[in-house]
Write an enzyme that holds these catalytic residues in place. Structure first.
Site, PDB file in Angstrom:
ATOM      1  N   SER A 144       0.852  -1.195   0.000  1.00  0.00           N
ATOM      2  CA  SER A 144       0.000   0.000   0.000  1.00  0.00           C
ATOM      3  C   SER A 144       0.882   1.238   0.000  1.00  0.00           C
ATOM      4  O   SER A 144       1.992   1.214   0.546  1.00  0.00           O
ATOM      5  CB  SER A 144      -0.870   0.022   1.259  1.00  0.00           C
ATOM      6  OG  SER A 144      -1.549   1.275   1.361  1.00  0.00           O
ATOM      7  N   TYR A 158      -1.716  -0.768  10.281  1.00  0.00           N
ATOM      8  CA  TYR A 158      -1.900  -1.235   8.902  1.00  0.00           C
ATOM      9  C   TYR A 158      -0.728  -0.778   8.023  1.00  0.00           C
ATOM     10  O   TYR A 158      -0.146  -1.578   7.273  1.00  0.00           O
ATOM     11  CB  TYR A 158      -3.225  -0.677   8.368  1.00  0.00           C
ATOM     12  CG  TYR A 158      -3.449  -0.865   6.887  1.00  0.00           C
ATOM     13  CD1 TYR A 158      -3.950  -2.060   6.388  1.00  0.00           C
ATOM     14  CD2 TYR A 158      -3.183   0.167   5.983  1.00  0.00           C
ATOM     15  CE1 TYR A 158      -4.169  -2.225   5.019  1.00  0.00           C
ATOM     16  CE2 TYR A 158      -3.399   0.016   4.623  1.00  0.00           C
ATOM     17  CZ  TYR A 158      -3.893  -1.185   4.147  1.00  0.00           C
ATOM     18  OH  TYR A 158      -4.102  -1.347   2.794  1.00  0.00           O
TER      19      TYR A 158
END
Ligand code: NAP
Length: 249
Positions: A144, A158
């Site tokens: 990401s 995350y």
């Protein structure tokens, strides 16, 4: 010609589903993994079959080593040893500052995003490695843009799990480069999928899009195209590498 066999984790929805549909169009037999949403997984399989492709749905939690073993054995029995793995299954939790995160949350996020990807890659390498009698293959990890940005006040856990995926991609790529296996990652920015609802903000993409140089969120298919390029022979000299699909962010 060698059969093209792919396992995509978390392929019932979002980016994984888009990659499954594109892979089938490109001639892959596709194992569509999911953890809860069997209707959505069945719909992806049905769409692939309607278009003349081959796919089946396989239930399993990537955070469970026993489930991962069973997923791979099911793929072996159904199609034979895989030639491509997409480590796509990933989760995030409610927007929270680090000061308020407990160990249970951290364990859930890292178990799915990091340990799940490691264990799935391990099983793929055991089947693909030319040093272990395999015919080679390719792995793509879903990282990401958060690994570069840190996601402050939302989900640093995350973001850090995706940082681990970046390092994992570099290390594993070097480890298996002379065993016929390429390992790369795609780093999406903010993409229209249901993942943002699990952070507590379904409309997060629209709130954030003004911060993206291209001034829009991305679509799952735009990420899927990068995944498929990295898996393809077009990327034959590319390993340990990253494609940012993030509108310039
Ligand atoms: P999504 O729409 O929330 O879909 C998640 C998928 O993963 C679903 O198919 C879900 O299955 C499956 N899944 C969740 N936990 C699992 C587990 N433990 N075992 C197996 N499958 C599991 O997610 P997405 O937005 O498409 O994201 C896909 C990947 O891209 C993730 O790794 C995510 O971190 C990454 N990414 C996304 C964005 C974004 O903006 N969307 C940005 C950067 C990176 P069920 O349907 O059964 O629940």
């Amino acid at each position: 010609m060698q059969q093209k066999i792919m396992l995509i984790t978390g392929a019932s929805r979002g980016i994984g589903a888009a990659a499954a549909l594109l892979a089938a169009e490109q001639g892959y037999k596709v194992a569509v993994n999911y953890v809860r949403n069997s209707d959505a997984a069945d719909q992806v399989v049905a769409k692939i079959k309607e278009a003349g492709g081959e796919a089946f749905a396989v239930l399993g939690d990537v955070a469970s080593e026993a489930d991962v073993m069973r997923i791979f054995e099911t793929v072996d029995r159904t199609y034979g040893p895989l030639t491509a793995l997409v480590n796509n299954a990933g989760i995030l939790e409610q927007h929270t500052r680090v000061a308020d995160m407990d160990a249970a949350r951290l364990n859930r996020v890292f178990a799915t995003n990091v340990i799940g990807s490691f264990i799935c890659a391990r099983e793929a390498v055991r089947r693909m490695s030319t040093k272990q009698g395999g015919k080679g293959g390719a792995i793509v990890n879903l990282s990401s843009a958060a690994s570069r940005l840190g996601s402050p006040n939302e989900y640093v856990d995350y973001a850090a799990s995706k940082g681990a995926i970046d390092t994992f991609t570099i290390g594993l790529a070097k480890e298996v480069a002379d065993e016929g296996i390429r390992v790369n990652a795609v780093r999406p920015g903010i993409i229209y999928t249901e993942i943002h609802a699990s952070g507590g903000e379904p409309d997060r993409v629209d709130r954030m899009k003004a911060n993206v140089p291209m001034k829009r969120g991305g679509e799952a298919i735009e990420v899927a195209r990068a995944v498929m390029w990295l898996l393809s022979d077009e990327a034959s000299y590319t390993t340990g590498s990253f494609i940012d699909v993030s509108g310039g962010r």
